[in-house]
Design an enzyme around this catalytic site. Structure first.
Site, PDB file in Angstrom:
ATOM      1  N   ASN A   1       1.928   4.387   8.481  1.00 39.44           N
ATOM      2  CA  ASN A   1       3.313   3.474   9.333  1.00 39.44           C
ATOM      3  C   ASN A   1       4.313   3.683   8.642  1.00 39.44           C
ATOM      4  O   ASN A   1       5.226   2.916   8.721  1.00 39.44           O
ATOM      5  CB  ASN A   1       2.689   2.785  10.738  1.00 39.44           C
TER       6      ASN A   1
ATOM      7  N   CYS B   1       6.739 -12.140   5.973  1.00 38.12           N
ATOM      8  CA  CYS B   1       7.005 -13.256   5.428  1.00 38.12           C
ATOM      9  C   CYS B   1       6.407 -14.224   6.233  1.00 38.12           C
ATOM     10  O   CYS B   1       6.857 -15.008   6.813  1.00 38.12           O
ATOM     11  CB  CYS B   1       7.918 -13.100   5.541  1.00 38.12           C
TER      12      CYS B   1
ATOM     13  N   GLN C   1       1.130   7.421  14.259  1.00 44.23           N
ATOM     14  CA  GLN C   1       2.814   8.313  13.500  1.00 44.23           C
ATOM     15  C   GLN C   1       2.803   9.682  13.303  1.00 44.23           C
ATOM     16  O   GLN C   1       3.009   9.664  13.092  1.00 44.23           O
ATOM     17  CB  GLN C   1       2.155   6.481  12.768  1.00 44.23           C
TER      18      GLN C   1
END
Ligand code: PLP
Length: 746
Positions: free
Chosen positions: A176, A356, A207
């Site tokens: 992916n 993050c 995918q």
């Protein structure tokens, strides 16, 4: 698919959105929407009901099942189990194999095969499910990740060595993040060998659907999962293929739907929509989808544009081993956050290849497994389109990417590619004196202090990214910037006269300019604004670490620095705004105004408007904008505001008021990196102000508004949800006429 957002009647769309994040999810295609609508309006029955309405619904469901079986090469449509999506399919497969092993363990007291292998670049749901279910079932399996090469291709020899003991192998067809196609044929051969027989094989096909052809029964796999929303069907529908010779234990029991394998009333609209999409795949001659050849030509256009715009771009994987719809790259000198912000402002939606957490970018586990250098793993961008895109979508995307590239170039953000002459002239004309934050792509925080075009300093506590930073400075016409390295200073004492450095016991540094160097600046240069620059006796304080400030506060301070100055700086931690110039109260102690301003700022103790809510919702925006003397501060970086103009957005979204001049919205651009200087000016000269800060998501603006609120006289607000909320699509779909049959008798 591109779509104009926020179109109001008789108005042009504000900006065209080009969605290039199809590996995350896709829009629901009109044919899928139509099928879902038909399933809701016409065939809304419960497929388990035995009356005609129920039978109609069942027929809808079964044709979707047949389409699914054909699309993935199942032997029989009964091998297809509709569910909520791939994550559920992964759980069901892993759970079924482990329950099967548990039975064997209970019967014989041992496991013939005790290893579970999964590809190191699998979607996180795979290792999570294996570890979770092995723990819940308390089954003594050994779980190992299969390493990958620099392209992310699985190490087949690693698998072969362990094959004899393997109970389950989980591999994906297409990755992916990178689009890499795994060699399923070779894995199939391994598993068909003598040692492989008896090992179950789970293939994550999510995918691959619509991008490569896949024949699961021919491969000899046992389980494979798919999600509708990755190929233009809605979210919440998927299917699991389970080969007839694979063990299966249902995880959800109840009404016995899906032949007892997955209970609960079926998601008929979802299945109908996904079925219609799969039907399109099965009929490539008249399909809504682009051919493989067309997808390759689209990829080529994107590659040419990207390499032209970003000369330091590096592909993170060889494109020959990838599906044509995914591009993964890093750009030397530009962080993924900056690139994403620039793309987003230009209307192009892409994804950062890294996660993050707490503001720190952690590299993607896929790219780390491929042993990419840290900076590439942390700054990767994934651009993914899909077979439902059109060539003109890609042309639009290329134009928008060019715009984003130009905006970055004009902001000197592209290393090795100086701003164009006219951009540079503009840039040097508006050269911002004072302090600003300058970050390198690897996240090193530095502070740039510009006195005038000839006198500037860069304060850095790290030399790793200096070449990149020097390029950025040269591009701004600041080729002669003195670079003061906090770490190196003590050894070389290369400080200009007047500058001083303090080191805390833990070794971190602070840098001071205790008295003015402003007076030394050549007078033939652009004259310095008195409010811009430090006055005689002022201190400039750069703090690399909060700990350092704490230590210094607790220790004995040199004469030239006061507790209050340190405290003022400390008050700004831990925001991104660590570099400040503060009036040193040892000189200004006679001015109680300056002292109280500083103390107030440092201790969050401003008084005037402490009770007014800081965040303003988009519903309250109109009212806020009508406040007298309100300034709207666009705190996005210049390369963002260059391609999406806040004043234009506000003008279109907020109804014009009587056309009077005083009702015009007063928008100022002040990137967050320049906020220290803005605050300094107000610390020097307090003023009554009303400011509404705006950014993309509402995060940066809140940070700015919170700091500004500590200034006496400053009534600051932040637009909650930022431009993202403001630009939320407001188009509503036209109602369809109610079909005749809905009212009539069957
Ligand atoms: N597997 C792969 C390869 C994926 O890309 C995803 C989604 O990103 C999943 C599994 C999980 O899919 P879902 O979130 O639809 O359950």
């Amino acid at each position: 698919m591109s779509n104009g957002q926020n179109m109001k009647s008789n108005q042009q769309p504000l900006q065209t959105t080009i969605y290039l994040d199809c590996n995350a999810t896709t829009h629901t295609h009109p044919v899928a929407l139509q099928a879902a609508r038909e399933a809701m309006e016409l065939c809304f029955g419960n497929p388990s009901s035995t009356h005609l309405t129920g039978l109609h619904a069942k027929s809808f469901l079964e044709s979707a099942r047949v389409a699914a079986a054909q699309a993935v090469g199942a032997n029989d449509s009964e091998e297809i189990i509709f569910n909520s999506g791939a994550t559920e399919g992964i759980q069901s497969s892993v759970f079924s194999v482990l329950v099967h092993l548990l039975d064997e363990f209970r019967e014989s007291g041992r496991l013939k095969r005790w290893r579970v292998l999964y590809g190191a670049t699998e979607h996180k749901a795979v290792p999570a499910a294996i570890h979770h279910w092995a723990e819940v079932l308390r089954i003594p399996v050994e779980i190992e990740a299969i390493p990958v090469d620099k392209n992310g291709l699985l190490a087949l020899d690693f698998m072969e060595e362990r094959l004899k003991e393997c109970a389950l192998i989980c591999t994906m067809a297409v990755n992916n993040e990178t689009g890499v196609i795994q060699p399923l044929e070779k894995i199939s051969q391994l598993l068909k060998s003598q040692d492989g027989l008896g090992c179950f094989w789970f293939v994550d096909g999510v995918q691959a659907l619509g991008k490569i052809s896949i024949n699961l029964s021919q491969l000899g796999a046992h389980y494979s999962c798919f999600s509708g929303h990755k190929l233009n069907a809605p979210k919440g529908i998927g299917f699991l293929w389970v080969s007839q010779n694979a063990p299966y234990t249902p995880m959800i029991v109840g009404g016995g739907q899906e032949r007892g394998k997955r209970s609960g009333t079926e998601n008929l609209p979802g299945a109908a929509a996904f079925g219609r999409i799969l039907g399109e795949l099965n009929n490539p001659q008249q399909s809504i989808f682009l051919s493989h050849q067309m997808l390759e030509s689209c990829r080529q256009k994107l590659i040419s544009t990207l390499t032209k715009c970003f000369p330091t771009l590096i592909w993170n994987v060889d494109i020959e081993v990838c599906v044509p719809t995914t591009l993964n790259f890093s750009v030397e000198g530009i962080s993924s956050r900056e690139l994403m912000n620039a793309f987003d402002a230009a209307g192009v939606r892409v994804s950062g290849g890294s996660a993050c957490s707490s503001g720190k970018s952690t590299g993607s586990h896929v790219l780390i497994a491929m042993k990419l250098p840290k900076w590439r793993a942390e700054n990767a961008i994934r651009l993914s389109f899909g077979p439902a895109n059109t060539e003109s979508d890609i042309d639009l995307a290329c134009r928008a990417i060019q715009q984003a590239g130009e905006a970055l170039r004009a902001s000197c953000m592209i290393p090795n590619l100086p701003a164009r002459a006219e951009q540079l002239a503009e840039l040097t004309q508006h050269l911002d004196t004072g302090v600003s934050e300058l970050r390198s792509s690897e996240g090193t925080r530095t502070w740039l202090m510009i006195c005038d075009p000839k006198t500037s300093f860069l304060v850095s506590d790290c030399d790793r990214a200096l070449t990149e930073l020097k390029n950025k400075l040269a591009c701004r016409g600041l080729a002669h910037t003195q670079i003061l390295q906090l770490d190196a200073l003590s050894q070389h004492s290369a400080l200009p006269p007047e500058w001083r450095q303090l080191k805390s016991a833990s070794g971190t540094s602070l840098l001071f300019l205790p008295s003015a160097h402003a007076s030394q600046s050549p007078t033939d240069q652009k004259p310095m604004q008195s409010a811009d620059m430090p006055k005689k006796g002022s201190a400039i304080l750069f703090s690399p670490e909060r700990q350092c400030l704490e230590e210094l506060l607790n220790g004995s301070l040199p004469q030239f620095i006061t507790n209050r100055t340190l405290l003022a700086c400390f008050a700004c931690e831990p925001t991104a705004l660590t570099a400040y110039e503060f009036i040193d109260s040892t000189v200004h102690h006679q001015s109680s105004v300056a002292s109280s301003v500083l103390t107030g700022f440092a201790t969050h103790n401003s008084t005037s408007h402490i009770n007014s809510r800081i965040e303003c919702t988009k519903e309250e925006l109109s009212k806020k904008l009508s406040l007298e003397n309100l300034v709207v501060l666009d705190v996005r970086e210049a390369f963002e505001s260059a391609t999406s103009h806040l004043d234009e957005i506000l003008e279109q979204i907020i109804p014009r008021r009587a056309g009077k001049d005083e009702n015009q919205i007063n928008v100022k651009i002040l990137p967050l990196s320049r906020l220290p200087q803005f605050i300094l000016e107000r610390l020097n000269q307090p003023r009554e102000e009303r400011i509404l800060c705006v950014c993309r998501s509402g995060q940066r603006s809140l940070q700015a508004a919170e700091l500004l609120r500590r200034l006496p006289g400053c009534e600051s607000f932040s637009l909650k949800g930022g431009l993202a909320d403001l630009l939320l699509p407001t188009l509503s779909l036209p109602p369809r006429s109610v079909p005749q049959r809905f009212h009539g008798k069957e």
